[in-house]
Design an enzyme around this catalytic site. Sequence first.
Site, PDB file in Angstrom:
ATOM      1  N   GLN A 198       0.841  -1.185   0.000  1.00  0.00           N
ATOM      2  CA  GLN A 198       0.000   0.000   0.000  1.00  0.00           C
ATOM      3  C   GLN A 198       0.881   1.240   0.000  1.00  0.00           C
ATOM      4  O   GLN A 198       2.063   1.185   0.349  1.00  0.00           O
ATOM      5  CB  GLN A 198      -0.960   0.008   1.187  1.00  0.00           C
ATOM      6  CG  GLN A 198      -0.343   0.077   2.553  1.00  0.00           C
ATOM      7  CD  GLN A 198      -1.394  -0.107   3.661  1.00  0.00           C
ATOM      8  OE1 GLN A 198      -2.339  -0.900   3.516  1.00  0.00           O
ATOM      9  NE2 GLN A 198      -1.242   0.611   4.767  1.00  0.00           N
ATOM     10  N   ASP A 257       1.815  -2.807 -16.918  1.00  0.00           N
ATOM     11  CA  ASP A 257       0.627  -2.715 -16.066  1.00  0.00           C
ATOM     12  C   ASP A 257      -0.069  -1.384 -16.354  1.00  0.00           C
ATOM     13  O   ASP A 257      -0.165  -0.507 -15.498  1.00  0.00           O
ATOM     14  CB  ASP A 257       1.037  -2.817 -14.592  1.00  0.00           C
ATOM     15  CG  ASP A 257      -0.158  -3.145 -13.693  1.00  0.00           C
ATOM     16  OD1 ASP A 257      -1.228  -3.486 -14.222  1.00  0.00           O
ATOM     17  OD2 ASP A 257      -0.019  -3.045 -12.464  1.00  0.00           O
TER      18      ASP A 257
END
Length: 506
Positions: free
Chosen positions: A141, A291
Amino acid sequence: MIRTVFHFFSLINLAVGLRRFGAIRSLASIELVPDWAPKFLRLCTFFVPRKKDIPDDDGERLAAALAGMGPAYIKLGQTLATRPDLVGRALAEGLTTLQDRLPAFGFDKVEATIKRELEGEISEFFSEFEETPVAAASIAQVHKAKLKDGTQVAVKVLRPDVEKRFTRDLALFEWLAELANKHIREARRLRLIEVVAKIKETSLKEMDLRLEASAAAELEQNMEGEAGYRVPSINWDLTARRVLTLEWVSGVRLNDKETLIKAGHDLTELGHRIVQIFLKQAMRDGYFHADLHQGNLLVEEDGTIVAIDFGIMGRLSKNDRRFLAEILFGFISRDYKRVAEVHFDAGYVPYGQSVEEFAQAMRVIADPIMDLPVEKISAGKLLAQLFATTERFSMRTQPQLLLLQRSMVMAEGLALHLNPQTNMWEISRPVIEAWMYDNLSPEIRLADAIVQIPRALERLPMKLDQLLNKELDGQEHTYTQPQKSGLPPFAFGLVIGAIIMKILIL
């Protein structure tokens, strides 16, 4: 025996997760799954209630189920989305909706990780550090922070114990791949063991944030001087295996069209730039950002596109780049025989197959697509069908090209999101033609051959020695360094190259 029992119960847990989202039925459309398997899994999980408001599409149900089962399953779904040859086109398209999002972990664990990795308290490195993350995914995160000198940064922190969870879940995938490889012939052609190994390799790389920092630095170096595109700088002093600190980027995410329009950005030009930059990375450099979802590209106030999150990167050899350029150009010009010949030259089609029949198969794939209006022609879908047409010609899967295909679909999707009338071929053609001219023209090939001559000659004595040693079937032998000739091989190669050039000039 113990391993089998352990994996059997892990398989039941997987079935429970699928059952909750009504996704067991999606397994029936995968050819490698035995007909009895979905029925057996339903029987074992009859007591599990379904969730409400599940998607109607089988692929989206499977995506939702995998997203709820943890990091390794999310990575599995992302990989399967690149394998229409393995799961079918419908399931693969549904899996592209898979979102890599998980609930955030506690700030106390963030503090503990930073203290352990950077060997100091957060207050020693940052004047401000927001406790609530700005993003939370399966691996890590991200928190917004400010350095002592006032510089704003993004700090990425790995999830606690994420390695253990991956190791446990990947063990099940490896076991299933081994079973399939042993009992299903088609599984060997589709290289299931290699697929799982690729998931493992990619995931382990993502779990070392120093490698992500290195990937960002390499991409930044490759794209230096590219107008309208940049990579955030890395703070190496505050980067370790489980912590990554990089420049904070303020910008508008590409999925926010309304804000982009209000800011005065040209959406069509942005879409063109995304596609062309991706192709330059893939074809010119052989190293590309793999990505390309809308959250990983930001647009700054001056229109510069900034890429973030470098956990998944693709790499192509020069031969693979040549393959890509020539097949795309062959499709653009409808030279299907050339497309077929490139496949044979690259060794992707086994010896003994017919070039003419393969060319005909390419026509079957391409003609229905190429006859559509230009805005409806999808290069990504064309490649997806191309890579899916493997069984008939006993072609082994090329994992590096499947990652490329997935990334191209994502780049094309971004361009279409910004402008539905985007013509992928029109955008791609200048980049493809430029690369072919710079790398495949007769002059360049000759120059490459001349450069390779000294290297080949230098390795020739060793290669001959190895060949002779192989002929000594079953005899023990030791390698001896070949005697040097009077003229060093490198110099000899330069002489040969000079003679060739002289002949050509005359």
